[in-house]
Design a protein around this motif. Structure first.
Motif, PDB file in Angstrom:
ATOM      1  N   ILE A   3      23.973  22.161  40.768  1.00  0.00           N
ATOM      2  CA  ILE A   3      24.574  23.470  40.533  1.00  0.00           C
ATOM      3  C   ILE A   3      25.744  23.284  39.586  1.00  0.00           C
ATOM      4  N   SER A   4      26.027  24.316  38.821  1.00  0.00           N
ATOM      5  CA  SER A   4      27.198  24.305  37.956  1.00  0.00           C
ATOM      6  C   SER A   4      28.320  25.034  38.670  1.00  0.00           C
ATOM      7  N   ILE A   5      29.521  24.503  38.526  1.00  0.00           N
ATOM      8  CA  ILE A   5      30.689  25.150  39.110  1.00  0.00           C
ATOM      9  C   ILE A   5      31.736  25.330  38.024  1.00  0.00           C
ATOM     10  N   PRO A   6      32.598  26.325  38.174  1.00  0.00           N
ATOM     11  CA  PRO A   6      33.646  26.520  37.172  1.00  0.00           C
ATOM     12  C   PRO A   6      34.590  25.319  37.132  1.00  0.00           C
ATOM     13  N   LEU A   7      35.025  24.986  35.929  1.00  0.00           N
ATOM     14  CA  LEU A   7      35.962  23.886  35.741  1.00  0.00           C
ATOM     15  C   LEU A   7      37.411  24.364  35.798  1.00  0.00           C
ATOM     16  N   ALA A   8      37.609  25.666  35.876  1.00  0.00           N
ATOM     17  CA  ALA A   8      38.941  26.259  35.946  1.00  0.00           C
ATOM     18  C   ALA A   8      38.917  27.387  36.975  1.00  0.00           C
ATOM     19  N   ARG A   9      40.077  27.890  37.277  1.00  0.00           N
ATOM     20  CA  ARG A   9      40.181  29.003  38.232  1.00  0.00           C
ATOM     21  C   ARG A   9      39.234  30.116  37.802  1.00  0.00           C
ATOM     22  N   ILE A  21      36.841  40.050  46.757  1.00  0.00           N
ATOM     23  CA  ILE A  21      36.894  39.193  45.577  1.00  0.00           C
ATOM     24  C   ILE A  21      37.238  37.786  46.055  1.00  0.00           C
ATOM     25  N   LEU A  22      36.533  36.798  45.507  1.00  0.00           N
ATOM     26  CA  LEU A  22      36.789  35.403  45.833  1.00  0.00           C
ATOM     27  C   LEU A  22      37.396  34.706  44.622  1.00  0.00           C
ATOM     28  N   CYS A  23      38.097  33.617  44.889  1.00  0.00           N
ATOM     29  CA  CYS A  23      38.694  32.807  43.831  1.00  0.00           C
ATOM     30  C   CYS A  23      38.275  31.364  44.044  1.00  0.00           C
ATOM     31  N   TRP A  24      37.801  30.719  42.987  1.00  0.00           N
ATOM     32  CA  TRP A  24      37.461  29.303  43.022  1.00  0.00           C
ATOM     33  C   TRP A  24      38.614  28.544  42.383  1.00  0.00           C
ATOM     34  N   LEU A  25      39.157  27.583  43.121  1.00  0.00           N
ATOM     35  CA  LEU A  25      40.228  26.727  42.639  1.00  0.00           C
ATOM     36  C   LEU A  25      39.701  25.296  42.609  1.00  0.00           C
ATOM     37  N   PRO A  26      39.311  24.785  41.437  1.00  0.00           N
ATOM     38  CA  PRO A  26      38.803  23.410  41.360  1.00  0.00           C
ATOM     39  C   PRO A  26      39.913  22.406  41.654  1.00  0.00           C
ATOM     40  N   LYS A  27      39.527  21.166  41.884  1.00  0.00           N
ATOM     41  CA  LYS A  27      40.488  20.141  42.315  1.00  0.00           C
ATOM     42  C   LYS A  27      41.659  19.986  41.352  1.00  0.00           C
ATOM     43  N   PRO A 131      34.350  31.340  32.903  1.00  0.00           N
ATOM     44  CA  PRO A 131      35.017  30.045  32.763  1.00  0.00           C
ATOM     45  C   PRO A 131      34.030  28.999  32.262  1.00  0.00           C
ATOM     46  N   ARG A 132      34.557  27.909  31.707  1.00  0.00           N
ATOM     47  CA  ARG A 132      33.684  26.781  31.377  1.00  0.00           C
ATOM     48  C   ARG A 132      33.095  26.275  32.679  1.00  0.00           C
ATOM     49  N   MET A 133      31.826  25.900  32.621  1.00  0.00           N
ATOM     50  CA  MET A 133      31.132  25.459  33.824  1.00  0.00           C
ATOM     51  C   MET A 133      30.786  23.976  33.700  1.00  0.00           C
ATOM     52  N   SER A 134      30.666  23.314  34.852  1.00  0.00           N
ATOM     53  CA  SER A 134      30.267  21.908  34.860  1.00  0.00           C
ATOM     54  C   SER A 134      28.801  21.800  34.460  1.00  0.00           C
ATOM     55  N   ASP A 135      28.389  20.601  34.107  1.00  0.00           N
ATOM     56  CA  ASP A 135      26.994  20.360  33.755  1.00  0.00           C
ATOM     57  C   ASP A 135      26.096  20.406  34.983  1.00  0.00           C
ATOM     58  N   ASN A 140      25.130  18.600  47.651  1.00  0.00           N
ATOM     59  CA  ASN A 140      25.369  17.898  48.906  1.00  0.00           C
ATOM     60  C   ASN A 140      26.722  17.204  48.907  1.00  0.00           C
ATOM     61  N   LEU A 141      27.282  16.979  47.717  1.00  0.00           N
ATOM     62  CA  LEU A 141      28.591  16.355  47.627  1.00  0.00           C
ATOM     63  C   LEU A 141      29.714  17.381  47.682  1.00  0.00           C
ATOM     64  N   GLN A 142      29.373  18.642  47.547  1.00  0.00           N
ATOM     65  CA  GLN A 142      30.371  19.701  47.580  1.00  0.00           C
ATOM     66  C   GLN A 142      30.694  20.064  49.020  1.00  0.00           C
ATOM     67  N   ARG A 143      31.993  20.197  49.326  1.00  0.00           N
ATOM     68  CA  ARG A 143      32.406  20.564  50.676  1.00  0.00           C
ATOM     69  C   ARG A 143      32.605  22.063  50.807  1.00  0.00           C
ATOM     70  N   ASN A 144      32.546  22.782  49.698  1.00  0.00           N
ATOM     71  CA  ASN A 144      32.778  24.227  49.707  1.00  0.00           C
ATOM     72  C   ASN A 144      31.576  24.902  49.068  1.00  0.00           C
ATOM     73  N   SER A 145      31.440  26.161  49.345  1.00  0.00           N
ATOM     74  CA  SER A 145      30.343  26.882  48.713  1.00  0.00           C
ATOM     75  C   SER A 145      30.819  27.475  47.402  1.00  0.00           C
ATOM     76  N   PHE A 146      29.929  27.555  46.471  1.00  0.00           N
ATOM     77  CA  PHE A 146      30.171  28.292  45.245  1.00  0.00           C
ATOM     78  C   PHE A 146      28.841  28.825  44.779  1.00  0.00           C
ATOM     79  N   ARG A 147      28.862  30.001  44.242  1.00  0.00           N
ATOM     80  CA  ARG A 147      27.618  30.577  43.748  1.00  0.00           C
ATOM     81  C   ARG A 147      27.812  31.063  42.328  1.00  0.00           C
ATOM     82  N   GLU A 148      26.724  31.156  41.625  1.00  0.00           N
ATOM     83  CA  GLU A 148      26.748  31.767  40.295  1.00  0.00           C
ATOM     84  C   GLU A 148      25.642  32.788  40.261  1.00  0.00           C
TER      85      GLU A 148
END
Length: 148
Positions: A3-9, A21-27, A131-135, A140-148
């Motif tokens: 899955i791709s996840i945002p690389l920024a907020r 509304i949800l907010c994704w805060l990457p590491k 936002p820019r997205m990961s490749d 299974n390595l993600q501890r949080n949910s994210f959807r696109e």
């Protein structure tokens, strides 16, 4: 499966029928927030890949997160752009772009409603960028949910 996840907020609507509304805060964002005092020091231990959080007073208080704007203002701005079709069909918007536009609207506040000020600072033909997205990463390595 990846899955791709945002690389920024990023901001996006919850999948439920509720108007949340949800907010994704990457590491990396969490690390920056910790250094500014906008997140507790130990949050990265609990959420090493990033944190998905509801944009509400209750959720932000529970996690001791400061987004820099009142949650109600972020939600109103996001809803305004969704309603006028200025958000990509995925529903995901770059957090910095939304916040920059919100800041401009709050600065120009001249007794108008927030939505009127947003219209003054944001062209009707514009679309808030995604936002820019990961490749892609192994979910299974993600501890949080994210959807696109």
């Amino acid at each position: 499966m990846t899955i791709s996840i945002p690389l920024a907020r990023a901001y996006y609507p919850a999948r439920t029928g509720l108007a949340r509304i949800l907010c994704w805060l990457p590491k990396d964002e969490l690390r920056d927030m910790i250094s500014r005092g906008d997140a507790p020091d130990d949050i990265i231990e609990d959420y090493p890949t990033g944190l998905e959080i509801e944009v509400s007073v209750e959720a932000l208080d529970e996690y001791e997160i400061k987004l820099g704007f009142p949650p109600e203002s972020i939600c109103r701005a996001f809803s305004y752009f969704m309603d006028r079709g200025s958000v990509d069909k995925s529903g995901i918007v770059d957090g910095a772009s939304l916040e920059r536009t919100l800041k401009q609207a709050l600065i120009t506040r001249s007794g108008n409603k927030l939505e009127e000020n947003l219209e003054q600072v944001f062209s009707r033909s514009e679309t808030l960028p995604k936002p820019r997205m990961s490749d892609g990463s192994d979910p299974n390595l993600q501890r949080n949910s994210f959807r696109e």
